[in-house]
Design a protein around this motif. Structure first.
Motif, PDB file in Angstrom:
ATOM      1  N   PRO A 166     -96.991  49.981  72.052  1.00 28.30           N
ATOM      2  CA  PRO A 166     -98.050  50.728  71.822  1.00 28.30           C
ATOM      3  C   PRO A 166     -98.499  51.636  73.022  1.00 28.30           C
ATOM      4  CG  PRO A 166     -98.216  48.381  71.202  1.00 28.30           C
ATOM      5  CD  PRO A 166     -96.930  48.423  72.084  1.00 28.30           C
ATOM      6  N   ASP A 167     -97.971  51.279  74.199  1.00 28.75           N
ATOM      7  CA  ASP A 167     -98.452  52.205  75.458  1.00 28.75           C
ATOM      8  C   ASP A 167     -98.029  53.640  75.433  1.00 28.75           C
ATOM      9  OD1 ASP A 167     -96.082  51.635  76.318  1.00 28.75           O
ATOM     10  OD2 ASP A 167     -96.718  50.687  78.262  1.00 28.75           O
ATOM     11  N   ASN A 168     -96.987  53.910  74.449  1.00 29.40           N
ATOM     12  CA  ASN A 168     -96.306  55.098  74.445  1.00 29.40           C
ATOM     13  C   ASN A 168     -95.344  55.452  75.625  1.00 29.40           C
ATOM     14  OD1 ASN A 168     -97.196  56.006  71.644  1.00 29.40           O
ATOM     15  ND2 ASN A 168     -99.188  55.702  72.774  1.00 29.40           N
ATOM     16  N   GLN A 169     -95.596  54.609  76.685  1.00 34.83           N
ATOM     17  CA  GLN A 169     -94.781  54.877  77.945  1.00 34.83           C
ATOM     18  C   GLN A 169     -93.556  53.856  78.377  1.00 34.83           C
ATOM     19  OE1 GLN A 169     -95.285  57.261  80.141  1.00 34.83           O
ATOM     20  NE2 GLN A 169     -97.117  58.113  78.640  1.00 34.83           N
ATOM     21  N   THR A 170     -93.629  52.650  77.354  1.00 37.17           N
ATOM     22  CA  THR A 170     -92.442  51.683  77.644  1.00 37.17           C
ATOM     23  C   THR A 170     -91.769  51.532  76.505  1.00 37.17           C
ATOM     24  OG1 THR A 170     -94.142  50.706  79.049  1.00 37.17           O
ATOM     25  CG2 THR A 170     -92.063  49.539  78.583  1.00 37.17           C
ATOM     26  N   LEU A 171     -90.379  51.326  76.836  1.00 37.72           N
ATOM     27  CA  LEU A 171     -89.327  51.215  76.011  1.00 37.72           C
ATOM     28  C   LEU A 171     -88.415  50.055  75.997  1.00 37.72           C
ATOM     29  CD1 LEU A 171     -88.167  53.183  73.613  1.00 37.72           C
ATOM     30  CD2 LEU A 171     -86.368  53.710  75.457  1.00 37.72           C
ATOM     31  N   ALA A 172     -88.397  49.075  74.879  1.00 35.57           N
ATOM     32  CA  ALA A 172     -87.712  48.035  74.942  1.00 35.57           C
ATOM     33  C   ALA A 172     -86.200  48.228  74.516  1.00 35.57           C
ATOM     34  CB  ALA A 172     -88.187  46.784  74.074  1.00 35.57           C
ATOM     35  N   TYR A 173     -85.232  47.742  75.128  1.00 35.97           N
ATOM     36  CA  TYR A 173     -83.830  48.058  74.856  1.00 35.97           C
ATOM     37  C   TYR A 173     -83.167  47.000  75.186  1.00 35.97           C
ATOM     38  CZ  TYR A 173     -82.820  49.222  79.826  1.00 35.97           C
ATOM     39  OH  TYR A 173     -82.494  49.167  80.951  1.00 35.97           O
ATOM     40  N   LEU A 174     -81.681  46.866  74.540  1.00 35.89           N
ATOM     41  CA  LEU A 174     -80.944  45.636  74.669  1.00 35.89           C
ATOM     42  C   LEU A 174     -79.582  46.305  75.069  1.00 35.89           C
ATOM     43  CD1 LEU A 174     -80.431  42.363  74.464  1.00 35.89           C
ATOM     44  CD2 LEU A 174     -79.671  43.092  72.203  1.00 35.89           C
ATOM     45  N   PRO A 175     -78.984  46.500  76.281  1.00 35.58           N
ATOM     46  CA  PRO A 175     -77.774  47.015  76.347  1.00 35.58           C
ATOM     47  C   PRO A 175     -76.613  45.924  76.451  1.00 35.58           C
ATOM     48  CG  PRO A 175     -79.043  46.349  78.620  1.00 35.58           C
ATOM     49  CD  PRO A 175     -79.912  46.005  77.406  1.00 35.58           C
ATOM     50  N   PHE A 176     -75.422  46.604  76.372  1.00 37.98           N
ATOM     51  CA  PHE A 176     -74.199  45.756  76.435  1.00 37.98           C
ATOM     52  C   PHE A 176     -74.109  45.279  77.940  1.00 37.98           C
ATOM     53  CE2 PHE A 176     -71.899  46.214  72.039  1.00 37.98           C
ATOM     54  CZ  PHE A 176     -72.592  45.982  71.688  1.00 37.98           C
ATOM     55  N   ASN A 177     -73.116  44.360  78.187  1.00 42.61           N
ATOM     56  CA  ASN A 177     -72.819  44.163  79.532  1.00 42.61           C
ATOM     57  C   ASN A 177     -72.116  45.042  80.307  1.00 42.61           C
ATOM     58  OD1 ASN A 177     -74.757  41.756  79.311  1.00 42.61           O
ATOM     59  ND2 ASN A 177     -73.012  40.568  78.337  1.00 42.61           N
ATOM     60  N   ASN A 178     -70.864  45.749  79.347  1.00 45.34           N
ATOM     61  CA  ASN A 178     -70.169  46.530  79.933  1.00 45.34           C
ATOM     62  C   ASN A 178     -69.612  47.307  78.840  1.00 45.34           C
ATOM     63  OD1 ASN A 178     -67.492  45.742  78.627  1.00 45.34           O
ATOM     64  ND2 ASN A 178     -67.986  43.935  79.777  1.00 45.34           N
ATOM     65  N   GLY A 179     -69.052  48.748  79.168  1.00 43.13           N
ATOM     66  CA  GLY A 179     -68.592  49.518  78.185  1.00 43.13           C
ATOM     67  C   GLY A 179     -67.298  49.422  77.343  1.00 43.13           C
ATOM     68  N   ASP A 180     -66.515  48.364  77.639  1.00 39.74           N
ATOM     69  CA  ASP A 180     -65.331  47.962  77.089  1.00 39.74           C
ATOM     70  C   ASP A 180     -65.550  47.215  75.669  1.00 39.74           C
ATOM     71  OD1 ASP A 180     -62.788  47.209  76.275  1.00 39.74           O
ATOM     72  OD2 ASP A 180     -62.310  46.370  78.017  1.00 39.74           O
ATOM     73  N   LEU A 181     -65.610  47.832  74.430  1.00 38.84           N
ATOM     74  CA  LEU A 181     -65.938  47.223  73.210  1.00 38.84           C
ATOM     75  C   LEU A 181     -64.817  46.252  72.818  1.00 38.84           C
ATOM     76  CD1 LEU A 181     -67.294  50.669  71.491  1.00 38.84           C
ATOM     77  CD2 LEU A 181     -68.460  48.548  72.415  1.00 38.84           C
ATOM     78  N   LYS A 182     -63.724  46.385  73.464  1.00 37.52           N
ATOM     79  CA  LYS A 182     -62.501  45.306  73.183  1.00 37.52           C
ATOM     80  C   LYS A 182     -62.708  44.016  74.187  1.00 37.52           C
ATOM     81  CE  LYS A 182     -59.611  48.577  71.323  1.00 37.52           C
ATOM     82  NZ  LYS A 182     -60.315  49.962  71.602  1.00 37.52           N
ATOM     83  N   ASP A 183     -63.704  44.015  74.913  1.00 40.22           N
ATOM     84  CA  ASP A 183     -63.954  42.933  76.100  1.00 40.22           C
ATOM     85  C   ASP A 183     -64.962  41.830  75.155  1.00 40.22           C
ATOM     86  OD1 ASP A 183     -64.423  41.032  77.909  1.00 40.22           O
ATOM     87  OD2 ASP A 183     -65.254  42.580  79.129  1.00 40.22           O
ATOM     88  N   MET A 184     -64.544  40.768  74.994  1.00 38.79           N
ATOM     89  CA  MET A 184     -65.455  39.699  74.399  1.00 38.79           C
ATOM     90  C   MET A 184     -66.568  39.380  75.283  1.00 38.79           C
ATOM     91  SD  MET A 184     -64.202  38.199  71.750  1.00 38.79           S
ATOM     92  CE  MET A 184     -64.914  36.576  71.474  1.00 38.79           C
ATOM     93  N   ALA A 185     -66.693  39.697  76.538  1.00 38.41           N
ATOM     94  CA  ALA A 185     -67.967  39.502  77.527  1.00 38.41           C
ATOM     95  C   ALA A 185     -68.904  40.713  77.202  1.00 38.41           C
ATOM     96  CB  ALA A 185     -67.488  39.350  78.703  1.00 38.41           C
ATOM     97  N   ALA A 186     -68.609  41.735  76.492  1.00 39.20           N
ATOM     98  CA  ALA A 186     -69.453  42.807  76.424  1.00 39.20           C
ATOM     99  C   ALA A 186     -70.605  42.775  75.849  1.00 39.20           C
ATOM    100  CB  ALA A 186     -68.723  43.967  76.047  1.00 39.20           C
ATOM    101  N   ARG A 187     -70.740  41.752  74.666  1.00 34.23           N
ATOM    102  CA  ARG A 187     -72.123  41.719  73.973  1.00 34.23           C
ATOM    103  C   ARG A 187     -72.307  40.055  73.706  1.00 34.23           C
ATOM    104  NH1 ARG A 187     -69.368  44.433  68.935  1.00 34.23           N
ATOM    105  NH2 ARG A 187     -67.947  45.403  70.647  1.00 34.23           N
ATOM    106  N   GLN A 188     -71.742  39.204  74.836  1.00 39.75           N
ATOM    107  CA  GLN A 188     -72.362  37.988  74.917  1.00 39.75           C
ATOM    108  C   GLN A 188     -73.279  37.705  75.908  1.00 39.75           C
ATOM    109  OE1 GLN A 188     -70.076  35.034  73.240  1.00 39.75           O
ATOM    110  NE2 GLN A 188     -70.402  37.053  71.910  1.00 39.75           N
ATOM    111  N   ASN A 189     -74.283  36.872  75.641  1.00 36.34           N
ATOM    112  CA  ASN A 189     -75.454  36.657  76.510  1.00 36.34           C
ATOM    113  C   ASN A 189     -76.003  38.001  77.080  1.00 36.34           C
ATOM    114  OD1 ASN A 189     -74.914  33.690  77.020  1.00 36.34           O
ATOM    115  ND2 ASN A 189     -73.136  34.462  77.866  1.00 36.34           N
ATOM    116  N   THR A 190     -76.365  38.758  75.908  1.00 37.26           N
ATOM    117  CA  THR A 190     -77.089  40.156  76.526  1.00 37.26           C
ATOM    118  C   THR A 190     -78.600  39.715  76.735  1.00 37.26           C
ATOM    119  OG1 THR A 190     -77.489  40.264  74.159  1.00 37.26           O
ATOM    120  CG2 THR A 190     -75.585  41.420  75.031  1.00 37.26           C
TER     121      THR A 190
END
Length: 727
Positions: free
Chosen positions: A200-224
């Motif tokens: 609500p402060d219009n200054q802060t953004l919440a986001y959820l990044p992947f761990n790496n950019g290899d979409l074929k890597d099992m670890a990329a989207r585990q424990n984000t």
């Protein structure tokens, strides 16, 4: 896909009406493996294809794709379909989608014109304000093809964040723009999808990044880990606020996507554990605690509550639940003392309508929601603030589907978009004071005289167990019931997704060829409520493809068509539907077209996006669910020496949702098992992913591929490649 080019007639393999020899296409390299699941041995002759980097695998996929491309391009009528799609598309000078309205009445939306290959991000101040182009992904970086994969305006409309990605990967960088100056802030958030969520402060953004950019890597989207970014600061300084590492006692699984933000109405922070599970897993805490260590999270909704969506105003939390309620009910609880067990029923379950839970909005006047009968007859309802009785609002016209947009819970503004199978979307502003709907179109209007004579017929079909399955039929007026019409039957049947009536001119061109476009509302979808979803999930998943088979049999028994005149199509999770329908009843269908489909479910958990899908399909670590996964696995139901329908299998090499080896393994085994002469084509698009972000022309080409292939195999005269050669 490349621009279609009909190859010169230089000799080579001759295409006949329904057959195609494939001596020039190499057989897949084999690498057999076997597994034993709870005493059941399962052979896997093409396990090696899971290694997409193997040179032999890569060479085979390339050869298959080149052959498929040549074959599809040579079908007469395919280019004509593309030309017609382009011509129809040009009738709209502008097409607007994904409208968001900020507190200052600033409209943000995608707009695309006929000359645009990718939608562009625009804004305007108010409905009648001057339009401003904010971001053009086609002009962003010379030599690269980007698309916008999601955007989020700040609540006050001063900023907008948006994600850009390449080649359908859906993963890239998030950019932040000052709307007034149209200048980008210097920082870019990497490894992210979409625009994140503004606080609500219009200054802060919440986001959820992947761990790496290899979409074929099992670890990329585990424990984000969910992070907070303050505009104008280095991304390296972003604070982790919600993760399994920070809160091990919350039971956050490695495959969960933990996301947190602040709701300005209730002044609460919410922490979500996202997966494909329909039932929300949400925690809450005081809003002020979100940026502090040791947030005192408390449970708000647990999966056992079977809550599928919620909205808020300053006093209440309104939520839809399916617990002990097959068609869902709407409930309310005070935000100051949230307690699901003590919540009151605001709108009870309907006997014959299901709540479409995504269409739930609050304004200062009350709560708006949508219910639908069989997923194809939508109605709009309203509960006034402080009231307890829902009233139906009379729409300006009948609607197959309804989409709602609001500004916020402090404003009366609400917009209603109505759509149908053969009618384009129309957008209205609703006034609760007058009860009037006023047309406020953002897209330009167009006429479609070629579809004026189409008939829409809604029927109920008894399935294998007597359950009535909705089936939508679209065909030319005066169609003869002489069992001669080619049928394109589409379906999905997963995640409680409803196949709602949608105006899609490219698909309506099937009916222009004298055919029937059929939409089977199979179990696993949400057309008849959450009970309908549960009836096509895990152990009950066979109902999904048995419903489609029953719909096809209904059409043949009632002389709409005949066996061998039906093409079936579905994508992604709909690959289960198509793969198992064609393996269970190969005699019933002329063609099967699973697009980027889940076709080897037993191995799904061994792919990067597999673990998060366990709530919908099951896990191989539990005996009952493992048996269910094996039953829905089309790859393992292929039988040598069987005459299968003509099949077009597609994959996206950059697909982050269904990894390319799933359709690859199915295509390889199908080609080896097929005893018939009908073609089995396997096409991998190396410039695409799951379909998101495809250029406009690529979308038309993909639809033309499936339609031309289906019309060819169902015997449509204009699509028979007699004497057409493929080199």
């Amino acid at each position: 896909m490349k621009h279609p080019v009909l190859l010169p007639l230089l000799g080579g393999l001759l295409l006949s009406t329904a057959t195609l020899a494939q001596p020039s296409v190499p057989a897949a390299p084999t690498g057999a493996a076997s597994d034993t699941y709870f005493g059941v041995k399962v052979d896997d002759p093409y396990r090696n294809l899971e290694n997409l980097q193997d040179p032999a695998v890569a060479a085979w996929m390339k050869a298959q794709s080149e052959y498929a491309r040549r074959t599809l391009d040579a079908i007469p009528g395919r280019q004509g379909l593309i030309d017609k799609m382009v011509e129809i598309d040009k009738r709209k000078a502008a097409r607007v989608t994904d409208l968001r309205v900020a507190d200052n009445d600033r409209y943000f939306y995608y707009k695309s014109r006929p000359q645009d290959q990718q939608p562009k991000l625009y804004c305007r101040d108010g409905y009648k304000g001057q339009e401003v182009l904010l971001f053009d992904p086609e002009a962003y970086e010379k030599g690269k093809v980007y698309n916008i994969n999601g955007f989020a305006p700040s609540p006050d409309g001063s900023k907008v964040s948006f994600g850009i990605s390449e080649k359908g990967s859906e993963l890239g960088n998030t950019l932040i723009m000052d709307v007034k100056t149209r200048k980008l802030f210097p920082e870019q958030i990497p490894l992210n999808r979409g625009g994140g969520e503004w606080l609500p402060d219009n200054q802060t953004l919440a986001y959820l990044p992947f761990n790496n950019g290899d979409l074929k890597d099992m670890a990329a989207r585990q424990n984000t880990q969910c992070r907070l970014h303050r505009v104008g600061t280095p991304v390296a300084q972003d604070q982790v606020i919600f993760s399994s590492q920070l809160y091990p006692k919350l039971g956050i699984k490695p495959s969960d996507y933990p996301y947190a933000g602040i709701d300005r109405d209730t002044k609460l922070a919410y922490g979500f554990l996202y997966s494909v599970d329909r039932y929300l897993n949400v925690f809450y805490a005081p809003a002020a605690a979100l940026t502090k260590p040791n947030i005192p999270w408390q449970p708000l909704f647990r999966p056992a509550d079977e809550v599928t969506n919620f909205v808020t105003d300053e006093q209440h939390i309104y939520f839809v639940t399916a617990r002990n309620t097959p068609r869902q009910k709407l409930m309310r609880m005070p935000a100051a003392r949230p307690n699901v067990a003590a919540a009151e029923v605001l709108v009870p379950e309907s006997a014959d309508e299901s709540i479409m839970d995504e269409q739930l909005k609050t304004t200062k006047d009350g709560v708006y929601f949508v219910r639908s009968r069989n997923g194809v007859e939508a109605r709009l309802y309203f509960v006034p603030r402080g009231g307890k009785a829902a009233q139906e609002l009379k729409l300006p016209r009948a609607a197959g589907r309804i989409e709602l947009t609001n500004k916020n819970a402090q404003s009366s503004d609400v917009w209603v978009t109505l759509g149908g199978w053969t009618t384009d979307r129309q957008r209205y502003r609703y006034s609760p004071a007058s009860g009037q709907f006023t047309a406020e179109p953002l897209s330009s209007e167009a006429q479609y005289p070629e579809f004026a004579g189409l008939v829409v017929e809604e029927v109920l079909v008894p399935s294998h167990d007597g359950v009535q399955v909705p089936l939508s039929l679209i065909y030319p007026k005066g169609l003869k019931r002489d069992a001669s019409a080619p049928v394109l039957m589409v379906g999905y049947g997963a995640y409680s997704v409803s196949m709602e009536p949608t105006f899609m001119p490219p698909f309506l061109l099937w009916a222009q060829q004298g055919g029937i476009l059929a939409c089977s509302h199979v179990r696993g979808g949400g057309e008849l409520g959450e009970a309908w979803h549960k009836a096509g999930q895990k152990a009950t998943k066979p109902n999904t493809w048995k419903d489609l088979i029953a719909c096809a049999e209904y059409l043949t028994k009632n002389s709409y068509t005949a066996p061998g005149k039906i093409a079936i199509n579905g994508g992604s999770a709909g690959g289960i539907l198509i793969g198992r329908a064609m393996t269970e009843r190969p005699d019933l269908f002329a063609a099967a077209i699973p697009e980027v489909g889940c076709l080897n479910t037993v191995r799904m958990e061994n792919s990067p996006n597999g673990p998060v899908n366990v709530p919908e399909f099951g896990t191989m670590t539990k005996e009952e669910e493992a048996r269910a996964l094996l039953e829905m696995d089309a790859y393992h139901h292929l039988k040598p020496g069987t005459q299968y329908p003509a099949t077009l299998v597609t994959a996206g090499f950059n697909d982050p949702r269904v990894i390319a080896w799933q359709p690859a393994k199915f295509a390889a085994r199908l080609q080896a098992s097929n005893a018939g002469s009908r073609p089995v084509l396997f096409f991998t698009d190396y410039e695409a992913g799951h379909g998101m972000g495809d250029s406009r022309l690529k979308q038309f080409e993909s639809i033309a591929d499936l339609m031309a292939f289906g019309l060819w195999q169902t015997g449509a005269p204009a699509f028979q490649p007699d004497k057409v050669a493929v080199k």
